[in-house]
Design a protein around this motif. Structure first.
Motif, short mmCIF file in Angstrom:
data_model
loop_
_atom_site.label_atom_id
_atom_site.label_comp_id
_atom_site.label_asym_id
_atom_site.label_seq_id
_atom_site.Cartn_x
_atom_site.Cartn_y
_atom_site.Cartn_z
N VAL A 49 0.06 5.86 -6.44
CA VAL A 49 -1.38 6.04 -6.77
C VAL A 49 -2.24 4.86 -6.31
CG1 VAL A 49 -0.92 7.57 -8.73
CG2 VAL A 49 -1.04 5.11 -9.13
N THR A 50 -1.66 3.93 -5.55
CA THR A 50 -2.44 2.76 -5.11
C THR A 50 -2.44 2.57 -3.59
OG1 THR A 50 -0.51 1.32 -5.48
CG2 THR A 50 -2.09 1.50 -7.28
N GLY A 51 -1.98 3.58 -2.85
CA GLY A 51 -2.02 3.49 -1.39
C GLY A 51 -1.06 2.48 -0.80
N THR A 52 0.05 2.22 -1.50
CA THR A 52 1.00 1.21 -1.00
C THR A 52 2.40 1.79 -0.74
OG1 THR A 52 1.42 0.54 -3.29
CG2 THR A 52 -0.19 -0.75 -2.07
N VAL A 53 2.48 3.13 -0.67
CA VAL A 53 3.77 3.78 -0.41
C VAL A 53 4.37 3.33 0.91
CG1 VAL A 53 4.84 6.02 0.11
CG2 VAL A 53 3.35 5.80 -1.88
N GLU A 54 3.52 3.11 1.93
CA GLU A 54 4.02 2.87 3.29
C GLU A 54 4.58 1.48 3.55
OE1 GLU A 54 0.96 6.07 3.29
OE2 GLU A 54 1.05 4.07 2.46
N ALA A 55 4.51 0.56 2.60
CA ALA A 55 4.99 -0.81 2.82
C ALA A 55 6.51 -0.80 3.01
CB ALA A 55 4.61 -1.69 1.64
N ILE A 56 6.97 -1.15 4.22
CA ILE A 56 8.40 -1.07 4.53
C ILE A 56 9.26 -1.92 3.58
CG2 ILE A 56 10.11 -1.76 6.28
CD1 ILE A 56 8.36 -0.33 8.35
N PRO A 57 8.85 -3.17 3.22
CA PRO A 57 9.68 -3.92 2.28
C PRO A 57 9.84 -3.21 0.93
CG PRO A 57 8.10 -5.38 3.35
CD PRO A 57 7.71 -3.99 3.72
N LEU A 58 8.78 -2.52 0.50
CA LEU A 58 8.84 -1.82 -0.79
C LEU A 58 9.62 -0.52 -0.69
CD1 LEU A 58 5.21 -2.45 -2.13
CD2 LEU A 58 7.28 -3.83 -2.46
N ILE A 59 9.53 0.19 0.44
CA ILE A 59 10.34 1.40 0.64
C ILE A 59 11.82 1.00 0.66
CG2 ILE A 59 10.92 3.31 2.19
CD1 ILE A 59 8.15 2.88 3.51
N ALA A 60 12.13 -0.02 1.43
CA ALA A 60 13.53 -0.45 1.60
C ALA A 60 14.13 -0.91 0.28
CB ALA A 60 13.61 -1.55 2.65
N SER A 61 13.39 -1.73 -0.46
CA SER A 61 13.92 -2.24 -1.74
C SER A 61 14.03 -1.11 -2.76
CB SER A 61 13.07 -3.39 -2.27
OG SER A 61 11.73 -3.00 -2.44
N SER A 62 13.13 -0.13 -2.70
CA SER A 62 13.18 1.02 -3.61
C SER A 62 14.44 1.84 -3.37
CB SER A 62 11.93 1.89 -3.41
OG SER A 62 12.04 3.10 -4.12
N ASP B 74 -0.08 -3.34 -14.63
CA ASP B 74 -0.12 -2.46 -13.47
C ASP B 74 -1.12 -2.97 -12.43
OD1 ASP B 74 1.81 -0.66 -14.21
OD2 ASP B 74 0.43 0.88 -14.93
N ALA B 75 -2.26 -3.47 -12.90
CA ALA B 75 -3.30 -3.96 -11.99
C ALA B 75 -2.77 -5.14 -11.16
CB ALA B 75 -4.53 -4.39 -12.77
#
Length: 429
Positions: free
Chosen positions: A175-188, A40-41
């Motif tokens: 829980v790591t403050g990375t929700v807003e990353a557009i590449p990660l939102i889009a791929s999710s 996870d880290a």
């Protein structure tokens, strides 16, 4: 013991320094994280690097494809019907899926709407439908396929077998403050929707106060990224950018949103809900090869309502049953004569959540009767003492914190505000 072909630290460093991660290394990273080899880290560090450095279009495609490959991929090829789905990025009072799925299905198109539950201020479609006595969200793949073949519309929970890598990464981002990353939102979002097996997809990407993306430019970037992902994966995909500065409709909650959806299916309902439902239905039907479908006629003539009733019954629900009603209500009235000039979506979403309509943790129960009913929207004239909105809860102790969230969230002025279009842009490949 087999030797791993890559090292997570190398992948993290590549992205940290602004480089593009090679395809085989990125696929390995997702797979190794899913099976627990990458910690996870390490994945949190990679997610933060993506947030800060971004990803190229091809990297996002590979990341999405790797998340799809982590689980099962459904297929509706044997159905004999065109499949088209809709995904909304979520908002306040957004009950559009409820009237939309049966409306589109009434034209002989299959709508496999795999939905989720609410967390925070945006309500979950499944939570809303569970207000209906007997209705169940969990269907087997066999039940889902049979219902699509018969009724044409299914709104149910996504199976745990779809994109398990996304489920694990989503929880980590939270829980790591990375929700807003557009590449990660889009791929999710797109990994789940592509794995679901739909042939076509319409995205309702919201911007404004009550939306996940408050800024229209960021919402547009997300929409374009997701449309590209769908297109690259062979799914016909378009997006509508829609305004979520004001709550959609007059009901915010669960049972009251079901009531409002049924009003729309009966040919009535609030103008903004009807407008967006029709716009998305036209978009979905055009992708399904029916650009000239008489959407308004299906609402006015009862075909959409017939499909709704069949869909609810097929999942064990009683479409004629009484919906839950709250034990306590509190109505806020206008302090002066004038015109409602502002009704900000986010505070109303938070207030409904504090009344019990939403959940703070995934395991929290939802109070189906809790929520807010609006009596006036921006542009409506009111007199001093007229009701503006009514709060509903099972415990009147909840009203104080809900009202605190609404402090400064609405305004009555002398002049009517300029009317903004709900659908702001259409985005296609």
């Amino acid at each position: 013991m087999s030797v791993e072909p890559f090292d997570a630290v190398d992948v993290i460093r590549t992205k940290r320094d602004g480089g593009a991660v090679p395809e085989d290394a990125l696929r390995w990273m997702v797979d190794a994280y899913t099976r627990g080899y990458v910690s996870d880290a390490q994945m949190a560090s990679f997610a933060m690097a993506v947030l800060l450095r971004g990803m190229e279009r091809d990297e996002i495609r590979v990341m999405t494809d790797a998340m799809i490959a982590s689980g099962e991929r459904m297929s509706f090829d044997g159905l004999g019907k065109t499949t088209v789905d809709k995904h909304s990025t979520g908002g306040v009072g957004d009950k559009i899926t409820l009237p939309l799925a049966p409306l589109v299905a009434s034209f002989g198109v299959a709508v496999p709407q795999l939905s989720g539950r609410g967390l925070g201020h945006t309500g979950g479609t499944l939570d809303k439908l569970e207000s209906i006595p007997g209705w169940r969200a969990a269907l087997s793949n066999e039940e889902l396929t049979a219902q699509l073949a018969g009724v044409g519309a299914v709104i149910c929970a996504a199976g745990s077998g779809l994109a398990p890598a996304d489920k694990k990464l989503y929880a980590l981002r939270d829980v790591t403050g990375t929700v807003e990353a557009i590449p990660l939102i889009a791929s999710s979002i797109m990994s789940k929707k592509i794995a679901e097996g739909t042939a076509a997809l319409v995205l309702d990407v919201k911007f404004g106060s009550g939306a996940f993306m408050q800024d229209i430019d960021r919402a547009r970037e997300l929409a374009r990224t997701m449309v590209a992902l769908g297109t690259d994966s062979g799914v016909a995909t378009t997006a509508l950018l829609t305004d979520m500065n004001t709550p959609l409709g007059l009901a915010i909650g669960n049972a009251n949103e079901v009531r409002e959806s049924v009003e729309v299916l009966a040919g009535g309902g609030p103008a903004d809900v009807v407008e967006l439902t029709i716009a998305l239905a036209r978009e979905m039907l055009a992708l399904a090869g029916l650009p000239d479908a008489d959407v308004e006629g299906a609402l006015a003539g009862g075909a959409a309502m017939d499909a709704w009733r069949r869909m609810i019954v097929a999942q064990g629900g009683d479409p004629d049953a009484s919906l839950p009603v709250a034990r306590e209500t509190h109505t806020v009235t206008a302090a002066r004569d004038g015109v409602v000039s502002r009704l900000e979506a986010l505070p109303f979403g938070i207030a409904a959540w504090r009344l019990g309509a939403g959940r703070a943790r995934a395991e929290d129960p939802v109070i189906h009767a809790a929520g807010i009913d609006l009596h006036a929207k921006p542009g409506d004239a009111v007199r001093a003492g007229d009701p503006l909105f009514t709060l509903s809860a099972d415990d009147d102790a909840r009203f104080e914190r809900a009202l605190a969230a609404l402090d400064g969230a609405y305004e009555i002025s002398d002049a009517a505000p300029a009317r903004a279009a709900i659908v702001r842009e259409r985005i296609s490949a």
